[in-house]
Design an enzyme around this catalytic site. Sequence first.
Site, PDB file in Angstrom:
ATOM      1  N   CYS A   1      35.539  12.951  34.585  1.00 18.25           N
ATOM      2  CA  CYS A   1      35.619  14.406  34.452  1.00 18.25           C
ATOM      3  C   CYS A   1      35.210  15.081  35.770  1.00 18.25           C
ATOM      4  O   CYS A   1      35.991  15.120  36.704  1.00 18.25           O
ATOM      5  CB  CYS A   1      34.773  14.883  33.271  1.00 18.25           C
ATOM      6  SG  CYS A   1      35.155  16.585  32.766  1.00 18.25           S
TER       7      CYS A   1
ATOM      8  N   GLU B   1      34.201   7.393  27.560  1.00 14.65           N
ATOM      9  CA  GLU B   1      32.986   6.886  26.915  1.00 14.65           C
ATOM     10  C   GLU B   1      32.926   7.238  25.430  1.00 14.65           C
ATOM     11  O   GLU B   1      32.263   6.547  24.645  1.00 14.65           O
ATOM     12  CB  GLU B   1      31.734   7.414  27.632  1.00 14.65           C
ATOM     13  CG  GLU B   1      31.472   8.905  27.501  1.00 14.65           C
ATOM     14  CD  GLU B   1      32.112   9.738  28.591  1.00 14.65           C
ATOM     15  OE1 GLU B   1      31.647  10.878  28.824  1.00 14.65           O
ATOM     16  OE2 GLU B   1      33.086   9.273  29.199  1.00 14.65           O
TER      17      GLU B   1
ATOM     18  N   HIS C   1      37.070  11.862  28.966  1.00 17.34           N
ATOM     19  CA  HIS C   1      35.814  11.154  28.732  1.00 17.34           C
ATOM     20  C   HIS C   1      36.052   9.869  27.944  1.00 17.34           C
ATOM     21  O   HIS C   1      35.943   9.857  26.704  1.00 17.34           O
ATOM     22  CB  HIS C   1      34.826  12.048  27.977  1.00 17.34           C
ATOM     23  CG  HIS C   1      34.295  13.180  28.782  1.00 17.34           C
ATOM     24  ND1 HIS C   1      33.142  13.090  29.531  1.00 17.34           N
ATOM     25  CD2 HIS C   1      34.781  14.438  28.989  1.00 17.34           C
ATOM     26  CE1 HIS C   1      32.926  14.245  30.141  1.00 17.34           C
ATOM     27  NE2 HIS C   1      33.905  15.074  29.834  1.00 17.34           N
TER      28      HIS C   1
ATOM     29  N   LYS D   1       0.832  -1.204   0.000  1.00 13.77           N
ATOM     30  CA  LYS D   1       0.000   0.000   0.000  1.00 13.77           C
ATOM     31  C   LYS D   1       0.869   1.258   0.000  1.00 13.77           C
ATOM     32  O   LYS D   1       0.617   2.215  -0.758  1.00 13.77           O
ATOM     33  CB  LYS D   1      -0.921  -0.016   1.225  1.00 13.77           C
ATOM     34  CG  LYS D   1      -1.895   1.163   1.274  1.00 13.77           C
ATOM     35  CD  LYS D   1      -2.806   1.041   2.486  1.00 13.77           C
ATOM     36  CE  LYS D   1      -3.789   2.211   2.558  1.00 13.77           C
ATOM     37  NZ  LYS D   1      -4.674   2.114   3.752  1.00 13.77           N
TER      38      LYS D   1
END
Length: 544
Positions: free
Chosen positions: A382, A520, A518, A225
């Site tokens: 940090c 991460e 940091h 559709k």
Amino acid sequence: MLKDTRFIFVTGGVVSSLGKGIASASIGSLLESKGYTVTVIKLDPYFNVDPGTMSPFQHGEVFVTEDGTETDLDLGHYERFINHKCTKENNFTAGKIYYSVLRKERKGEYLGKTVQVIPHITDEIKRKIIKGSKGYDIAIVEIGGTVGDIESQPFIEAIRQLGLELKNYQTSFIHLTLVPFLKNAGELKTKPTQHSVKEYRSLGVQPDILICRSDIKLPQESKEKIALFCSMPSNAVISLPDLETIYEVPLALDEEGIDKIITDKLQLEKNKPNLSAWKKVVKRKIKPSKLVNVAFVGKYVDLKDAYFSLTEALDHAGINNDTKVNINFVSSDELNSKNYSSKLKKSDAILVPGGFGGRGIEGMILAAKYAREKKVPYFGICLGLQIAIIEIARNLCGLKDANSTEFKPRTKHKVISLITEWKNEDGSIEKRDKNSDKGGTMRLGAQKAKLKINSLAHKLYKKTNIFERHRHRYEVNPEYVSELEKKGLLISARSEIHNLVEIIGMKDHPWYLGCQFHPEFTSKPKTGHPLFNDFIKTAVKLKR
């Protein structure tokens, strides 16, 4: 290397926050696993020059690239999914585009002509896309916001023009939309997608692929559709339902056949993507054999996007330790001397993240105190390192007024401060970075640090020199280091420039680590990061 760079333009419709960044990164990972070099560029329609000064409540996390550029959080997705380090060439805002054009106008580079959105703004957008894609086989270009927004129209026009200017096999247009499931009607509704594509086509662009986000998988009937009303083959309508983990997205898109459609359109090799590593990641994420509880003590815990890279890094460490990391978000505002022990007693480990401003600081200090006294693994990142320094100074060194000048400028014991506030040997105030707007330079991007031999950090990194990304302004004041060391503080790493404290530890503690950078930002699901991996490994080992 392909003779001509291929471009995939990714746009969104219906609503924002559907996951264009994750979809773009997943497509990049599929193409990279086929042996191509891939870069991803994010174009944001807002007028801020970059998100560096925007509140986390406005924009979520600010991701920092290796070259020190503050960018949209989607660049974190790109780096986690593909083996590519983003730079300042990978994120452009409307503010940056207009600012560049206005500077050229002031310099007379347009020779007195009237400066307009078309062609000057669109030409600048195209120039930045081409520049950012140089040297790569494939450039995936994601446009923020949704089709139909006034702000995004110059960007849509720019990619429309590129579609005409480049060779047909060089460009592919992917549109991500929402197909909502209405529970009261018991059915999926395709009309929002139809209208979104209609709006997109009215701007002169016909999508080659539709990625349809929904609660459930789209049945073939719905695909047909949508295809009929959007003038495209049904196999180009890709279903992307809600999944247990974002790391399933590359597998889900591949299962839907997106690789074949892109391969045909861009005239790429027909070899299949190698997704064995993603399958391993997903298996460990969905069916871990162990469980650990981490208290995440921060000030933006009601807004998970503010800490996206951090929560993902914990997830990666869990995957690499075959462990489910149950993150218990604790608002540091709510911790006080009467309740902090009861709120943290079920935690197998404690993490204090980065942040700016004085709100919630005392609660973080109590969390660091609890981790130190109860011998619970502590990871301070940090601001989390600075919190640890303040806590030790107050409670072990007896410096009751110890604080950071960020929170209390007139504190007696400035254990954390701008380097312009340090005293030289002759008693004068440190003069470095005197030209900074705020009295001290913001440290941004990857910087070199030297690890102390046989320290915990040295054992985990397995090397002496490291490069990690920073985003902060305040530092550990060297005037207090020797006093802190007498009470058990360990300095595990110092920066190459200015000999600043980069990593700390604590004697007689099973796992206590603070880092000024940091980590991460460089964690990936397939490998994790050595600090996060060992943090979770130790938490599992010591779990009570």
